[in-house]
Design a protein around this motif. Structure first.
Motif, PDB file in Angstrom:
ATOM      1  N   SER A 104       2.022  13.488   3.300  1.00  0.00           N
ATOM      2  CA  SER A 104       2.824  13.897   4.444  1.00  0.00           C
ATOM      3  C   SER A 104       4.253  14.268   4.121  1.00  0.00           C
ATOM      4  CB  SER A 104       2.852  12.743   5.435  1.00  0.00           C
ATOM      5  OG  SER A 104       3.313  11.617   4.752  1.00  0.00           O
ATOM      6  N   LYS A 105       4.774  13.609   3.163  1.00  0.00           N
ATOM      7  CA  LYS A 105       6.252  13.525   2.988  1.00  0.00           C
ATOM      8  C   LYS A 105       7.161  14.737   3.172  1.00  0.00           C
ATOM      9  CE  LYS A 105       3.530  11.346   1.726  1.00  0.00           C
ATOM     10  NZ  LYS A 105       2.722  10.271   1.416  1.00  0.00           N
ATOM     11  N   ALA A 139       0.842  -1.194   0.000  1.00  0.00           N
ATOM     12  CA  ALA A 139       0.000   0.000   0.000  1.00  0.00           C
ATOM     13  C   ALA A 139       0.874   1.240   0.000  1.00  0.00           C
ATOM     14  CB  ALA A 139      -0.911  -0.007   1.222  1.00  0.00           C
ATOM     15  N   PHE A 140       1.930   1.210   0.812  1.00  0.00           N
ATOM     16  CA  PHE A 140       2.841   2.352   0.863  1.00  0.00           C
ATOM     17  C   PHE A 140       3.474   2.600  -0.505  1.00  0.00           C
ATOM     18  CE2 PHE A 140       7.344   3.454   1.041  1.00  0.00           C
ATOM     19  CZ  PHE A 140       7.254   4.741   1.552  1.00  0.00           C
ATOM     20  N   MET A 142      10.372  14.954  -5.766  1.00  0.00           N
ATOM     21  CA  MET A 142      10.672  14.153  -4.584  1.00  0.00           C
ATOM     22  C   MET A 142      11.171  12.765  -4.934  1.00  0.00           C
ATOM     23  SD  MET A 142      10.473  15.864  -2.120  1.00  0.00           S
ATOM     24  CE  MET A 142       9.828  17.334  -1.420  1.00  0.00           C
ATOM     25  N   SER A 195      11.013  16.256   5.374  1.00  0.00           N
ATOM     26  CA  SER A 195      12.398  15.878   5.602  1.00  0.00           C
ATOM     27  C   SER A 195      13.349  16.511   4.592  1.00  0.00           C
ATOM     28  CB  SER A 195      12.522  14.363   5.540  1.00  0.00           C
ATOM     29  OG  SER A 195      12.181  13.966   4.238  1.00  0.00           O
ATOM     30  N   LYS A 240      13.835  10.465  -2.935  1.00  0.00           N
ATOM     31  CA  LYS A 240      14.243  11.047  -1.658  1.00  0.00           C
ATOM     32  C   LYS A 240      13.616  10.295  -0.505  1.00  0.00           C
ATOM     33  CE  LYS A 240      15.847  15.296  -3.268  1.00  0.00           C
ATOM     34  NZ  LYS A 240      14.963  16.179  -4.053  1.00  0.00           N
ATOM     35  N   GLU A 241      14.277  10.413   0.622  1.00  0.00           N
ATOM     36  CA  GLU A 241      13.710   9.817   1.841  1.00  0.00           C
ATOM     37  C   GLU A 241      12.449  10.579   2.238  1.00  0.00           C
ATOM     38  OE1 GLU A 241      14.351   7.456   4.492  1.00  0.00           O
ATOM     39  OE2 GLU A 241      15.173   6.511   2.686  1.00  0.00           O
ATOM     40  N   ILE A 242      11.504   9.868   2.788  1.00  0.00           N
ATOM     41  CA  ILE A 242      10.306  10.584   3.228  1.00  0.00           C
ATOM     42  C   ILE A 242      10.089  10.382   4.708  1.00  0.00           C
ATOM     43  CG2 ILE A 242       9.144  10.466   1.026  1.00  0.00           C
ATOM     44  CD1 ILE A 242       7.385   8.294   2.601  1.00  0.00           C
ATOM     45  N   ARG A 243       9.282  11.270   5.280  1.00  0.00           N
ATOM     46  CA  ARG A 243       8.980  11.169   6.696  1.00  0.00           C
ATOM     47  C   ARG A 243       7.526  11.544   6.897  1.00  0.00           C
ATOM     48  NH1 ARG A 243      12.315  15.076  10.206  1.00  0.00           N
ATOM     49  NH2 ARG A 243      10.329  16.146  10.249  1.00  0.00           N
ATOM     50  N   GLN A 244       6.933  10.888   7.799  1.00  0.00           N
ATOM     51  CA  GLN A 244       5.524  11.200   8.059  1.00  0.00           C
ATOM     52  C   GLN A 244       5.439  12.426   8.947  1.00  0.00           C
ATOM     53  OE1 GLN A 244       3.392   7.829   9.444  1.00  0.00           O
ATOM     54  NE2 GLN A 244       1.671   9.047  10.171  1.00  0.00           N
ATOM     55  N   ILE A 245       4.551  13.355   8.581  1.00  0.00           N
ATOM     56  CA  ILE A 245       4.383  14.518   9.472  1.00  0.00           C
ATOM     57  C   ILE A 245       2.963  14.585   9.999  1.00  0.00           C
ATOM     58  CG2 ILE A 245       6.171  15.963   8.496  1.00  0.00           C
ATOM     59  CD1 ILE A 245       3.887  17.324   6.868  1.00  0.00           C
ATOM     60  N   LEU A 279       1.057   4.081  -2.983  1.00  0.00           N
ATOM     61  CA  LEU A 279       0.753   5.475  -2.679  1.00  0.00           C
ATOM     62  C   LEU A 279       1.940   6.378  -2.988  1.00  0.00           C
ATOM     63  CD1 LEU A 279      -1.211   4.947   0.601  1.00  0.00           C
ATOM     64  CD2 LEU A 279      -2.084   5.983  -1.479  1.00  0.00           C
ATOM     65  N   TRP A 336       2.151   9.513  -5.375  1.00  0.00           N
ATOM     66  CA  TRP A 336       2.577  10.808  -4.852  1.00  0.00           C
ATOM     67  C   TRP A 336       3.691  11.408  -5.697  1.00  0.00           C
ATOM     68  CZ3 TRP A 336       7.186  11.920  -1.838  1.00  0.00           C
ATOM     69  CH2 TRP A 336       7.170  13.190  -1.276  1.00  0.00           C
ATOM     70  N   ASP A 346       0.421   8.617   4.531  1.00  0.00           N
ATOM     71  CA  ASP A 346       1.482   8.542   3.533  1.00  0.00           C
ATOM     72  C   ASP A 346       1.163   9.405   2.328  1.00  0.00           C
ATOM     73  OD1 ASP A 346       2.791   6.903   5.108  1.00  0.00           O
ATOM     74  OD2 ASP A 346       2.202   5.047   4.104  1.00  0.00           O
ATOM     75  N   GLU A 350       2.553  13.469  -8.439  1.00  0.00           N
ATOM     76  CA  GLU A 350       2.124  14.783  -7.989  1.00  0.00           C
ATOM     77  C   GLU A 350       3.310  15.690  -7.694  1.00  0.00           C
ATOM     78  OE1 GLU A 350      -0.175  15.892  -4.050  1.00  0.00           O
ATOM     79  OE2 GLU A 350      -1.097  14.212  -5.116  1.00  0.00           O
ATOM     80  N   ARG A 351       4.342  15.089  -7.093  1.00  0.00           N
ATOM     81  CA  ARG A 351       5.528  15.879  -6.707  1.00  0.00           C
ATOM     82  C   ARG A 351       6.767  15.244  -7.334  1.00  0.00           C
ATOM     83  NH1 ARG A 351       4.925  17.869  -1.442  1.00  0.00           N
ATOM     84  NH2 ARG A 351       6.924  18.831  -1.834  1.00  0.00           N
TER      85      ARG A 351
END
Lengths: 403, 548
Positions: free
Chosen positions: B11-12, A380-381, A395, B15, A398-403, A384, A388, B8, A391-392
């Protein structure tokens, strides 16, 4: 992709593959005559609702042949239509070869459907969404081969549970939806739902998939058509007098403590609650929704077996393009293998050797479910993240992080 | 998992860091780059997802959970049940009608005697539960007495003028419920006399005849669940002790008893006995009289080379309990529905050496084992191989008397009176037992709110109450026993309903253990998702308000 060309490929390119797979199965059936019965008795393969033995045992058949309800007596819990099918087969204890051929054929049909699904390329590019990585994919040949030579699939085939019919029906429903054949797709899905209730939850993504594939901007299709598809599938399912899980649940469960039936519900509720959420979130990739839901079924379904897992695993290779985005592929693979090998060992310790207790086996089923849920959430990740990155685009990688 | 998917998607970017070089100093300042604002469609989509989870939980999850875990509790008439158990619903009164057959006395004198005797009876009898009511007999012949067996007339007093020189005397008819009273003609009361010797005499005789029955019934009431204020006046401790001793000997009431006659011998002979003829001749008449109260099935057996549990020649008191060789003798336990009464004839030379202080009814050759049966030691017969019917006469007669005791029959009075008393005692006993079962069920229902009450329990309770009412209305009558029997069986069935037991041992702690692990992982994301949504919605509204 034109329909006729696709089916042509399926016959020409994969004939050899199918012959080898069929030969392997028949070889296993004949070279190890004890193997089918051994596997039929394994809890990982045969559950009370899918067991081959219960379907063909003499008592059930004679009840059926004497016009007595086969559900009396609590042995038979399966769909009524399977019974005429099995009573048509010659007695499996004397002529087992007919059952072997039937199950091999069902596997090949599933593989054929899977071939079509993979060839359609729906995994990488749907009507509303096209992955930047869609070029990187496996051909139908590879996907079908991964299904046919998956040890889980082979073990399931040899154990002969009735869930292979469900698997086949679901795969055909997907394949037909992809080729725009709405009626056949819904018929297949209703058949699957008829055999075991839970595939009914695949209806929303399946309808969206079929809708997307038959979408024609020139002839605008309305919501009415979506509704029509839904009613088609639902009315077909409603014809079932005694559908799978729900058919048998009232009789044995109400007689025992009421808590047991609510246990059944607790496992059904999470399954059903994922359907709308996933469908809304991944509206653009209905095949991904179906795959993830099948993974969730394999984890949460009451009476899960490796047949469900092999169905889920068979659709995962259609998402070859997101494999680089998976984060835990090594951990997942190890945990699943760990569960596969230790599960039977712990079961043996508990039931036969008596040196372990029920918690051994229970713990290993938890590990197994953990592995599967890792795979589902990771997939699923990845899906997604792929979405994403469209859309971007900046990115990518690149490493991602949840905010 | 749901949280994963939601977050997910949008959010990304946090960083990623942008490095801005400041040319003047050459020092790199690291500055966090803010993520681009969330798109409107994304926010909306997340709301939809949270909403879908909640809708399913509320509209599918909760109703199914409610339906599957609700415990079905049929409505029980709890107050009625407690009333029965407390004795409020039914006054346990046995109105016994006594017919007075005055023979040739003129009507006026007979009425006078009746009135005076009733007065004397009421003075004598202080036990309200047992009411004796006199009436004049209509056609005082033996035939009619027999014909009216099923009416409520418990006893007929037959008056006959006797010798003037003697005082009044009375005797019970051995085969009919008749009390013959012979009175001196001059003892008849005159028209206005306040009392009469004859009336007092009859009353005393009646009191003596029914004393045992009164004692037993008051004992039953005493030991039942009935609260003291609804219970007739108590009885003395002494009476309680004797009655309780007798009651503990007798078997639990059952419609059918199985009688098992066994012949055990020490050696190879005798190997046959005329048991069938002996039973037919000596026991059958009593069994026939018991028929309205009990049914009997009979089997017999002969066992050779059976050694008793005690080998000594003279059996002491303590030997009697171990005489039965339960390990080796094939004595049938009560396997079927009917309890078994065992009668054992043992052929051997052993005798009982118990001092004569034991019960007078018991001969020196037999003893009764409470709630089990009786043993008779028979000397080896003359013709060694066969036990004749005559030889068996004494054993069978002893067994018959033991059987009556084991069935709980009172010991005084003539046989017909004893049996009618037995029927009344048994109906009172069954009535009280059924009532106390109802009371226990009511208490259980109130004490365990989590126990399920299937509808057949409610049906059983309704049926019990219905039959109890019928039994109570006709107490002392013939139908009363039948109704009390049905009521007791229904009450037992309702109380021991199998499906109720499962829930009995399912405490609330177990429920917590079942629900917590499920509610944690399911509930927390659900609630947190909803809270976040509400917070986000509030912020948006505030921003809108500010903008406006």
């Amino acid at each position: 992709m034109p329909k006729d060309k696709m089916s042509f490929q399926a016959t020409a390119g994969t004939a050899g593959l199918f012959v080898v797979a069929a030969a392997l199965r028949l070889l296993l059936f004949t070279a190890f005559p004890g193997l089918p019965n051994l596997l039929t008795g394994r809890v990982e393969i045969s559950t009370p609702v899918t067991s081959f033995k219960r379907c063909t045992c003499r008592r059930v058949c004679s009840l059926y042949n004497h016009n007595v309800s086969p559900y009396d007596g609590g042995v038979y819990h399966q769909a009524p239509l399977l019974l005429p099918l099995f009573s048509l087969l010659p007695d499996p204890s004397t002529y087992p070869i007919f059952a072997y051929i039937l199950y091999t054929l069902v596997d090949l049909l599933s593989a054929n459907a899977l071939y079509k699904i993979a060839e359609s390329g729906e995994g990488g590019a749907s009507r509303l969404y096209s992955s930047p990585r869609k070029e990187k994919r496996w051909s139908g040949y590879v996907v079908a081969a991964l299904f046919l030579f998956n040890p889980f699939t082979i073990a399931t085939c040899i154990g002969r549970p009735t869930s292979v019919f469900t698997t086949c029906a679901i795969l055909h429903a997907v394949a037909k939806a992809l080729s725009g054949n709405i009626f056949t797709s819904m018929l297949s899905l209703s058949f699957a739902a008829y055999l075991s209730m839970y595939p009914l939850l695949l209806l929303p993504p399946m309808v969206i998939l079929a809708y997307d594939r038959t979408y024609n901007p020139k002839a605008p299709k309305s919501l009415a058509q979506l509704a029509g598809m839904c009613t088609l599938a639902l009315t077909l399912t409603d014809l079932t007098p005694n559908a799978g899980l729900w058919g048998y649940s009232p009789s044995p469960r109400c007689s025992t403590a009421s808590v047991r039936s609510s246990f059944g519900f607790f496992w059904l509720h999470p399954i059903s609650s994922y359907t709308p959420a996933l469908t809304i979130r991944l509206r653009q990739q209905p095949l991904a929704v179906i795959t993830l839901l099948l993974g969730i079924f394999a984890i949460f379904k009451p009476y899960p077996s490796i047949a469900d897992t092999s169905l889920f695993l068979s659709l995962v290779p259609c998402f070859r393009h997101v494999f680089p985005l998976l984060r835990y592929s090594f951990v997942t693979a190890s945990v699943v293998l760990y569960g596969t090998f230790l599960g039977p060992a712990f079961y043996h310790l508990w039931i036969y050797a008596g040196s372990g207790n029920a918690n051994f086996f229970y713990a290993i089923t938890l590990v197994w479910s953990l592995g599967l849920s890792l795979l589902v959430s990771d997939l699923a990740f990845a899906v997604l993240r792929d979405e994403w990155e469209v859309e971007r685009p900046e990115m990518r990688g690149k490493e991602i992080r949840q905010i | 998992m749901s949280a994963d998917i939601q977050n997910d998607g949008d959010s990304k970017p946090a960083s990623t860091e942008a490095t801005v070089s400041l040319p003047a100093t050459g020092i790199a300042v690291v500055e966090r780059k803010e993520p681009p604002p969330e798109k409107e469609s994304d926010t909306q989509r997340r709301s939809w997802i949270v909403l879908s989870f909640w809708l399913i939980a509320v509209f599918i999850g909760l109703p199914i959970w409610w339906n599957t875990t609700t415990i079905y509790r049929a409505n029980l008439p709890l107050t009625q049940m407690t009333d029965w158990a407390d004795g409020k619903a039914c006054e346990p009164v046995f109105p016994l009608r006594i017919a007075l057959d005055v023979g040739s006395l003129p009507e006026q004198e007979a009425q006078n005697l009746l009135r005076l005797t009733q007065h004397a009876l009421d003075d004598l009898n202080d036990f309200s539960g047992h009411h004796l009511r006199l009436q004049l007999a209509q056609a005082p012949t033996e035939a009619t007495v027999q014909a009216r067996d099923d009416s409520n007339v418990a006893l007929t007093i037959r008056l006959a003028p006797g010798d003037a020189a003697h005082t009044a005397s009375s005797s019970l008819h051995p085969h009919l419920p008749i009390l013959d009273v012979q009175y001196p003609p001059n003892s008849l009361p005159t028209a206005n006399s306040p009392s009469s010797g004859l009336a007092t005499y009859i009353a005393t005789q009646l009191g003596a005849t029914f004393a045992e029955e009164q004692n037993i019934i008051s004992y039953l009431l005493e030991t039942s669940s009935i609260t003291p204020e609804h219970r007739p006046k108590g009885i003395s401790q002494e009476v309680v002790d004797t009655v309780s001793k007798r009651m503990t000997r007798s078997l639990k009431y059952s419609q059918t008893y199985h009688l098992s006659f066994s012949l055990f011998t020490n050696g190879p002979v005798p190997s046959s006995w005329d048991i069938e003829a002996a039973i037919d001749e000596y026991m059958k008449p009593v069994l026939d009289m018991l028929r309205p109260i009990h049914d009997f099935t009979i089997d017999t057996q002969v066992q050779l080379y059976a050694s008793p549990g005690v080998q000594s020649q003279v059996l002491g008191k303590e030997d009697l309990s171990s005489f039965i060789n339960a390990a080796e003798w094939p004595l049938s336990p009560s396997i079927g529905g009917a309890p078994t009464v065992n009668f054992i004839v043992y052929i051997g030379n052993q005798t009982i050496g118990v001092p004569s202080e034991t019960d007078a009814v018991e001969t020196s050759q037999s003893w009764m084992i409470p709630q089990w049966g009786s043993v008779y030691l028979l000397a080896p017969p003359a013709e060694a191989a066969h036990v004749s019917s005559e030889t068996l006469k004494q054993p069978i007669l002893t067994f018959t008397s033991h059987l009556l005791t084991l069935l709980g029959t009172p010991q005084s009075g003539s046989l017909p009176l004893r049996l009618s008393t037995l029927a009344r005692i048994r109906s009172a006993d069954l009535l009280l037992r059924a009532s106390s079962s109802l009371g226990s069920l009511a208490r259980l229902t109130l004490a365990l709110p989590s126990i399920s009450i299937p509808s057949n329990v409610a049906d059983g309770v309704v049926k019990t109450i219905q039959h109890l009412e019928l039994a109570c209305a006709g107490l002392g009558g013939a139908k009363s026993l039948e109704h009390a029997r049905i009521a007791e069986a229904e009450a037992e069935r309702a109380f021991f309903e199998k499906s109720m037991v499962g829930q009995l041992y399912f405490p609330d702690e177990h429920k917590v253990a079942v629900y917590l692990p499920l509610l944690g992982p399911i509930g927390v994301p659900l609630v947190m998702g909803l809270l976040n949504e509400i917070k986000a919605w509030k912020t948006r509204r505030n921003q809108k308000l500010k903008a406006a």
